[in-house]
Design an enzyme around this catalytic site. Sequence first.
Site, PDB file in Angstrom:
ATOM      1  CD  GLU A  35      -2.567   1.642   0.153  1.00  9.05           C
ATOM      2  OE1 GLU A  35      -3.378   0.850  -0.317  1.00  9.05           O
ATOM      3  OE2 GLU A  35      -2.355   2.779  -0.369  1.00  9.05           O
ATOM      4  N   GLY A  40      -6.989   0.626   3.231  1.00  8.98           N
ATOM      5  CA  GLY A  40      -8.445   0.706   3.041  1.00  8.98           C
ATOM      6  C   GLY A  40      -8.820   1.466   1.786  1.00  8.98           C
ATOM      7  N   GLY A  41      -7.856   2.188   1.193  1.00  8.71           N
ATOM      8  CA  GLY A  41      -8.082   2.813  -0.109  1.00  8.71           C
ATOM      9  C   GLY A  41      -9.103   3.936  -0.129  1.00  8.71           C
ATOM     10  CB  THR A  42     -10.950   5.302  -3.047  1.00  7.63           C
ATOM     11  OG1 THR A  42      -9.783   5.174  -3.847  1.00  7.63           O
ATOM     12  CG2 THR A  42     -11.696   6.564  -3.409  1.00  7.63           C
ATOM     13  CB  CYS A  43     -14.381   2.698  -0.175  1.00  6.44           C
ATOM     14  SG  CYS A  43     -15.918   2.469   0.719  1.00  6.44           S
ATOM     15  CG  HIS A 442     -49.710   0.523   6.313  1.00  6.90           C
ATOM     16  ND1 HIS A 442     -49.728   1.439   5.282  1.00  6.90           N
ATOM     17  CD2 HIS A 442     -50.310   1.120   7.382  1.00  6.90           C
ATOM     18  CE1 HIS A 442     -50.332   2.546   5.706  1.00  6.90           C
ATOM     19  NE2 HIS A 442     -50.693   2.384   6.984  1.00  6.90           N
TER      20      HIS A 442
HETATM   21  C1  LIG Z   1     -15.983  10.854  -3.248  1.00  8.29           C
HETATM   22  C2  LIG Z   1     -16.273   9.418  -3.553  1.00  8.29           C
HETATM   23  C3  LIG Z   1     -17.420   8.839  -3.058  1.00  8.29           C
HETATM   24  C4  LIG Z   1     -17.702   7.504  -3.334  1.00  8.29           C
HETATM   25  N1  LIG Z   1     -18.851   6.974  -2.841  1.00  8.29           N
HETATM   26  C5  LIG Z   1     -19.147   5.671  -3.109  1.00  8.29           C
HETATM   27  C6  LIG Z   1     -20.325   5.076  -2.574  1.00  8.29           C
HETATM   28  O1  LIG Z   1     -21.109   5.704  -1.877  1.00  8.29           O
HETATM   29  N2  LIG Z   1     -20.566   3.767  -2.856  1.00  8.29           N
HETATM   30  C7  LIG Z   1     -19.708   3.022  -3.633  1.00  8.29           C
HETATM   31  O2  LIG Z   1     -19.971   1.840  -3.853  1.00  8.29           O
HETATM   32  N3  LIG Z   1     -18.588   3.562  -4.150  1.00  8.29           N
HETATM   33  C8  LIG Z   1     -18.287   4.867  -3.901  1.00  8.29           C
HETATM   34  N4  LIG Z   1     -17.135   5.405  -4.405  1.00  8.29           N
HETATM   35  C9  LIG Z   1     -16.246   4.549  -5.232  1.00  8.29           C
HETATM   36  C10 LIG Z   1     -15.413   3.647  -4.330  1.00  8.29           C
HETATM   37  O3  LIG Z   1     -14.678   4.422  -3.413  1.00  8.29           O
HETATM   38  C11 LIG Z   1     -14.463   2.768  -5.160  1.00  8.29           C
HETATM   39  O4  LIG Z   1     -15.205   2.151  -6.173  1.00  8.29           O
HETATM   40  C12 LIG Z   1     -13.868   1.722  -4.229  1.00  8.29           C
HETATM   41  O5  LIG Z   1     -12.989   2.349  -3.331  1.00  8.29           O
HETATM   42  C13 LIG Z   1     -13.203   0.574  -4.956  1.00  8.29           C
HETATM   43  O6  LIG Z   1     -11.903   0.821  -5.176  1.00  8.29           O
HETATM   44  P1  LIG Z   1     -10.786  -0.266  -5.397  1.00  8.29           P
HETATM   45  O7  LIG Z   1     -10.983  -1.497  -4.582  1.00  8.29           O
HETATM   46  O8  LIG Z   1     -10.661  -0.452  -6.829  1.00  8.29           O
HETATM   47  O9  LIG Z   1      -9.485   0.498  -4.866  1.00  8.29           O
HETATM   48  P2  LIG Z   1      -9.311   1.800  -4.012  1.00  8.29           P
HETATM   49  O10 LIG Z   1     -10.281   1.838  -2.890  1.00  8.29           O
HETATM   50  O11 LIG Z   1      -9.244   2.966  -4.917  1.00  8.29           O
HETATM   51  O12 LIG Z   1      -7.885   1.529  -3.370  1.00  8.29           O
HETATM   52  C14 LIG Z   1      -6.729   1.366  -4.136  1.00  8.29           C
HETATM   53  C15 LIG Z   1      -5.534   1.432  -3.220  1.00  8.29           C
HETATM   54  O13 LIG Z   1      -4.369   1.113  -3.948  1.00  8.29           O
HETATM   55  C16 LIG Z   1      -3.335   1.980  -3.550  1.00  8.29           C
HETATM   56  N5  LIG Z   1      -2.366   2.042  -4.653  1.00  8.29           N
HETATM   57  C17 LIG Z   1      -2.530   2.617  -5.869  1.00  8.29           C
HETATM   58  N6  LIG Z   1      -1.440   2.417  -6.633  1.00  8.29           N
HETATM   59  C18 LIG Z   1      -0.571   1.730  -5.880  1.00  8.29           C
HETATM   60  C19 LIG Z   1       0.724   1.237  -6.118  1.00  8.29           C
HETATM   61  N7  LIG Z   1       1.321   1.371  -7.304  1.00  8.29           N
HETATM   62  N8  LIG Z   1       1.348   0.597  -5.122  1.00  8.29           N
HETATM   63  C20 LIG Z   1       0.744   0.419  -3.924  1.00  8.29           C
HETATM   64  N9  LIG Z   1      -0.478   0.856  -3.646  1.00  8.29           N
HETATM   65  C21 LIG Z   1      -1.143   1.493  -4.617  1.00  8.29           C
HETATM   66  C22 LIG Z   1      -4.031   3.291  -3.283  1.00  8.29           C
HETATM   67  O14 LIG Z   1      -3.259   4.101  -2.418  1.00  8.29           O
HETATM   68  C23 LIG Z   1      -5.316   2.810  -2.625  1.00  8.29           C
HETATM   69  O15 LIG Z   1      -5.179   2.711  -1.230  1.00  8.29           O
HETATM   70  C24 LIG Z   1     -16.805   6.732  -4.126  1.00  8.29           C
HETATM   71  C25 LIG Z   1     -15.633   7.302  -4.608  1.00  8.29           C
HETATM   72  C26 LIG Z   1     -15.362   8.630  -4.324  1.00  8.29           C
HETATM   73  C27 LIG Z   1     -14.098   9.221  -4.860  1.00  8.29           C
END
Ligand SMILES: Cc1cc2nc3c(=O)[nH]c(=O)nc-3n(C[C@H](O)[C@H](O)[C@H](O)COP(=O)(O)OP(=O)(O)OC[C@H]3O[C@@H](n4cnc5c(N)ncnc54)[C@H](O)[C@@H]3O)c2cc1C
Length: 461
Positions: A35, A40-43, A442
């Site tokens: 990482e 935990g990434g984006t979500c 209901h």
């Molecule tokens: C503002 C916002 C609101 C959202 N709301 C919702 C919602 O309500 N419901 C929903 O279902 N989805 C929502 N989403 C979308 C959701 O966040 C993503 O679809 C979800 O996080 C899935 O992502 P993922 O598993 O592909 O990876 P991500 O969660 O994006 O994580 C990827 C991880 O990989 C890491 N990484 C990247 N490149 C490298 C590398 N080269 N080496 C090591 N680590 C790396 C990053 O740092 C990150 O931690 C939202 C997104 C945003 C931006």
Amino acid sequence: MTAKKYDAIVIGTGQSGPSLAARLTKEGLKAAIIERKLFGGTCVNMGCVPTKTLVASARAAYMARRGGDVGVTIDGPITVDMQRVKERKDAVVRQSNDGVTNWLRNMSNLDVFEGHGRFESPTTVRVNDHLLEAHKIFVNVGGRAMVPDMPGLEEVDYLTNSSMMEVDFLPEHLIVVGGSYIGLEFGQMYRRFGSQVTIIQRGDRLIPRDDDDVSTTVKEILENEGTEVRLNAECTSVEKRGEKVAVKLDCDGGSKQVVGSHLLLAVGRRPNTDDLGLDNAGIETDSRGFIVVDDQLRTNVPGIWAIGDVNGRGAFTHTSYNDYEIVVANLFDNDPRKVSDRITAYGLYIDPPLGRVGMTEREVRQSGRKTLIGKMMMTRVGRARERGETQGFMKILIDAESKKILGAAILGIGGDEIVHSILDVMYMDAPYTVIQRAVHIHPTVSELIPTMLASLEPLQT
Ligand SMILES: Cc1cc2nc3c(=O)[nH]c(=O)nc-3n(C[C@H](O)[C@H](O)[C@H](O)COP(=O)(O)OP(=O)(O)OC[C@H]3O[C@@H](n4cnc5c(N)ncnc54)[C@H](O)[C@@H]3O)c2cc1C
């Protein structure tokens, strides 16, 4: 340098990587996970969790202002303490982030590396000074906000969904460029916090992938609270105006520029594949940089899978998690699950929310099949009237011959939850009559779904 050998490597700790690591190690494989930023990434850190926490604060402010509508008097103005709003958001995020971090750090048979992972070959990945080798590699690197190539952007301070997480003040006038999910959620939220908000959308509809009636009603919901929505307005450039920012527009009607205090760019997301060394491994991407996968999420290189947003087959937390389920079902459970078994489902978390499943009306029309449609305005739903929240509607599309449900949209209170009763019947592949004959509780919004199904009409072409 000799490589450290593993059975499996996971790059990225998004919504599928950690669960995958847990299953890999449980199956006795020695695994590494990498990482580069936040576990935990984006979500967890700047997506679903923080935005829905902020939406809850915004709704509380909205309801407090509406107290008078339901006979509740609140003396004095309703104000929002943005520092406390952010603190609450941070606390909720921290809990989730700590959960993933501790889970990974304490997982036996797993080595955790913090740093940027990059392929050096189809079987090796470099992270910092370490070279890791495995014959199974899973890419879960997600995406990031797209920053458009707009003249002047380098001179102004702009926000993205990531930097919005640091905002602990009330922008006087927030300009949101982009009328899709992320832009609309932030737009309504900041309007409710007390900002003036202008949403700029280049096309003629908000959330363009959805139907016209959905887009139009979403626009009305936002406008009813004083958000300005500019459609058919292409941003051509931005410039600094003292402490403010001016966005120049190419548009037919309305002012040719919008001047605000802050600018949020919400024009889409791009996959994190530009610096992943994909060429070193020979991994194929499409024209937008998404990794190409088959129905079971295998890339063109044997032993490498791409899961989550990076494969372009889904853009949600639930689709990423489902990718993990598909991969482990195929690897360990002799269960040939596949992406094409998945039914489209998502929520838009404005308030009231939108829950969407299956095909849109537009897609159904394009398919040319004989279809039945049912639609009901929320003003006819007792529960919505009782709560004084009657904006929106629900709509369902049925294949006239097979009686199977093709798709549905519920835009209204509880729409994100209620739509699951329809989704589950779709997964059962059962006819709509199953729901129509069900006796619902209901007073709920759900009780009107059988009623709506009792009044289906042919979809006029
Ligand atoms: C503002 C916002 C609101 C959202 N709301 C919702 C919602 O309500 N419901 C929903 O279902 N989805 C929502 N989403 C979308 C959701 O966040 C993503 O679809 C979800 O996080 C899935 O992502 P993922 O598993 O592909 O990876 P991500 O969660 O994006 O994580 C990827 C991880 O990989 C890491 N990484 C990247 N490149 C490298 C590398 N080269 N080496 C090591 N680590 C790396 C990053 O740092 C990150 O931690 C939202 C997104 C945003 C931006």
